[in-house]
Scaffold this active site. Structure first.
Site, PDB file in Angstrom:
ATOM      1  N   PHE A 124      -3.482   5.015   6.701  1.00  0.00           N
ATOM      2  CA  PHE A 124      -2.204   3.838   6.880  1.00  0.00           C
ATOM      3  C   PHE A 124      -2.105   3.181   5.679  1.00  0.00           C
ATOM      4  O   PHE A 124      -0.782   2.835   5.451  1.00  0.00           O
ATOM      5  CB  PHE A 124      -2.918   2.826   7.923  1.00  0.00           C
ATOM      6  CG  PHE A 124      -4.012   1.772   7.262  1.00  0.00           C
ATOM      7  CD1 PHE A 124      -3.466   0.682   6.847  1.00  0.00           C
ATOM      8  CD2 PHE A 124      -5.097   2.216   7.018  1.00  0.00           C
ATOM      9  CE1 PHE A 124      -4.141  -0.382   6.206  1.00  0.00           C
ATOM     10  CE2 PHE A 124      -6.082   1.259   6.216  1.00  0.00           C
ATOM     11  CZ  PHE A 124      -5.257  -0.062   5.978  1.00  0.00           C
ATOM     12  N   LYS A 125      -2.632   3.455   4.568  1.00  0.00           N
ATOM     13  CA  LYS A 125      -2.191   2.920   3.264  1.00  0.00           C
ATOM     14  C   LYS A 125      -0.888   3.504   2.828  1.00  0.00           C
ATOM     15  O   LYS A 125      -0.319   3.012   2.018  1.00  0.00           O
ATOM     16  CB  LYS A 125      -3.293   3.097   2.181  1.00  0.00           C
ATOM     17  CG  LYS A 125      -4.670   2.758   2.553  1.00  0.00           C
ATOM     18  CD  LYS A 125      -4.917   1.087   2.698  1.00  0.00           C
ATOM     19  CE  LYS A 125      -6.178   0.977   3.179  1.00  0.00           C
ATOM     20  NZ  LYS A 125      -7.369   1.089   2.183  1.00  0.00           N
ATOM     21  N   ASP A 126      -0.587   4.869   3.247  1.00  0.00           N
ATOM     22  CA  ASP A 126       0.611   5.512   2.954  1.00  0.00           C
ATOM     23  C   ASP A 126       1.739   4.321   3.468  1.00  0.00           C
ATOM     24  O   ASP A 126       2.809   4.230   2.839  1.00  0.00           O
ATOM     25  CB  ASP A 126       0.729   6.949   3.432  1.00  0.00           C
ATOM     26  CG  ASP A 126      -0.010   7.811   2.823  1.00  0.00           C
ATOM     27  OD1 ASP A 126      -0.303   7.851   1.581  1.00  0.00           O
ATOM     28  OD2 ASP A 126      -0.695   8.677   3.621  1.00  0.00           O
TER      29      ASP A 126
END
Length: 483
Positions: A124-126
């Site tokens: 999810f950091k993307d």
């Protein structure tokens, strides 16, 4: 829109200033002076924007409320450059999947999984980091400057930052991580990158040691200015702001009208992901509950249950099968406490400065504001263990034919404890299961699917420097590379 420090520094700054700065000069975190309020009419319009034009245009609508020092056409172009099917593998960007739960027949709404792991590094950091990379490159080119990014990762932030910044003009990345404490896949994603502007530093210690190094360097204002130090950790407001968008996108997908409420369950270690939900809720998004799910490192769960925020030392930080949450100092928690205490900056500065430094804890259980955490701000919490996540992964596979990663399993386990009639529960997916293959195999007896582009990644050559948890040595490395 102007931004202020949670610890009371008198300066007020615009977005592009704090984009490149990270921490405020007094060690505080930047916050907007106010949260823009989203009316029913605006939310209805955003619903149409998302459904008809897509995620990128929804992102522009939300970000433009907080970013007024980038021309609107440029900001829209940056959003459209970031959120594409080519980058995220699907035009939906964050599709929501229903779990076909038989308990829905008892009056409970089904649980939904919001897929946030379609980006280049499968986490999810993307969602925020890809935008941050484009914002950095844009603003640095506009200024004719360079930036040295110093970060800390417990697993996913590092690879997302490096994949977003690799090859970007004017940017170097120095990423610290706890030596040997990430999964083999996570390590390989980072350490196999050979780009000249990427520098990996494995610290002998735990994630909190890495985070402390980043904060110490950021608080050395002379060094920070000399070497143009910035950050991509969620202490950077821009990253947290980008995450606000997928709360609105998830809500729109889970509802038909703005009269409906939803709850979000968020696996959380550093409090950045769920803090974005807090911001969305403060803007007026109809969120019933924000469910904070921790693993065995339950600092946040302890606070929301008891009012006591108690950090742990390195020896007391557990190494778990959801390693990205092996954190005992939740950096973004200061942002929420700032709001919880009525934006009393002097008190926040004392709590997160002298009190934590001296006692390693503070206690708000007797404070009248503490009850507001649940009643006014919607926060509830729970904890998941290794046995819990194995059982959740196994059950989700057997009942729904869906394989979820270990962190998402923590979120789902705690989500099921906080469901209520008539309110859909959206669990934010954290990563694709392949990043934690050993635990998935332990749970269901088979390896999770691996995207073809990552075949054999663990066997690739690696470029990483191992160092003790020593601020001076990290500074020396930065100085050598920048010489």
């Amino acid at each position: 829109m102007l931004y202020l420090s949670t610890r009371g520094h008198p300066d007020r700054k615009r977005f592009c200033e704090i984009l490149l700065e990270g921490l405020a000069p007094d060690g505080g975190l930047y916050m907007p002076e106010h949260y823009p309020q989203v009316s029913d009419a605006t939310l209805a319009r955003w619903r149409e924007v998302y459904l008809q034009q897509g995620y990128a245009d929804l992102a522009f609508e939300i970000l433009s409320l907080y970013i007024d020092d980038i021309p609107a056409d440029d900001l829209r172009a940056l959003c459209r450059k970031t959120y594409t099917a080519e980058v995220f593998g699907t035009g939906e960007i964050v599709p929501v999947r229903h779990l076909d739960d038989p308990s829905a027949r008892s009056g409970l709404e089904p649980v939904l999984i919001e897929a946030l792991s379609n980006g280049p590094t499968l986490a999810f950091k993307d969602m925020a980091m890809q935008l941050l990379g484009n914002l950095f490159e844009y603003e640095l080119a506009r200024r004719g400057e360079t930036l040295n990014i110093l970060g800390a990762t417990s697993g996913d932030t590092g690879s997302a930052a490096e994949y977003a910044m690799r090859g970007k003009q004017g940017v170097r990345v120095f990423m610290t991580s706890p030596n040997g404490r990430m999964s083999p896949f996570q390590q390989a994603q980072m350490f196999s990158l050979m780009d000249e502007n990427i520098h990996n530093i494995a610290i002998d210690g735990v994630f909190d040691d890495c985070q402390d190094i980043v904060k110490a360097v950021s608080n050395d204002l002379e060094f920070k200015r000399q070497y143009r130090i910035g950050t991509v950790n969620s202490i950077n407001w821009a990253r947290l702001l980008a995450q606000v968008v997928y709360y609105f996108a998830g809500y729109i997908q889970a509802t038909q009208t703005n009269s409906q409420k939803v709850s979000f369950a968020v696996p959380s270690g550093n409090f950045g992901n769920v803090c974005a939900g807090h911001v969305a809720r403060m803007m007026g998004l109809p969120i019933a509950k924000l469910v904070v799910a921790t693993n065995e490192n339950d600092v946040l769960d302890e606070f929301f249950r008891t009012g006591v925020y108690r950090v742990r030392g390195s020896a007391d930080t557990f190494e778990t099968s959801s390693p990205s949450m092996d954190i005992s100092k939740a950096s973004n928690f200061e942002r929420f406490v700032f709001d919880l205490l009525g934006r009393d900056a002097a008190r926040v500065a004392d709590l997160f400065g002298p009190q934590l430094a001296k006692a390693g804890r503070f206690d708000l259980s007797g404070d009248a504001h503490f009850a507001d955490a649940a009643s006014r701000y919607g926060f509830v919490s729970g904890k998941s263990t290794h046995a819990d996540r194995l059982a959740t992964i196994r059950t989700t596979w057997e009942q729904h034919g869906m394989v979820i990663d270990t962190h998402t399993a923590d979120g789902l386990k705690v989500a099921l404890e906080h469901r209520e009639p008539g309110v859909p529960m959206i669990v934010l997916e954290t990563a694709l299961p392949i990043k934690f293959a050993a635990t998935i195999e332990e749970a269901i007896g088979r390896q999770p699917e691996r995207p073809a582009k990552f075949n054999g990644i663990e066997a690739l050559p690696k470029r990483v420097q191992v160092m003790p948890a020593d601020v001076a040595q990290v500074k020396a490395l930065i100085a050598r590379v920048c010489a």
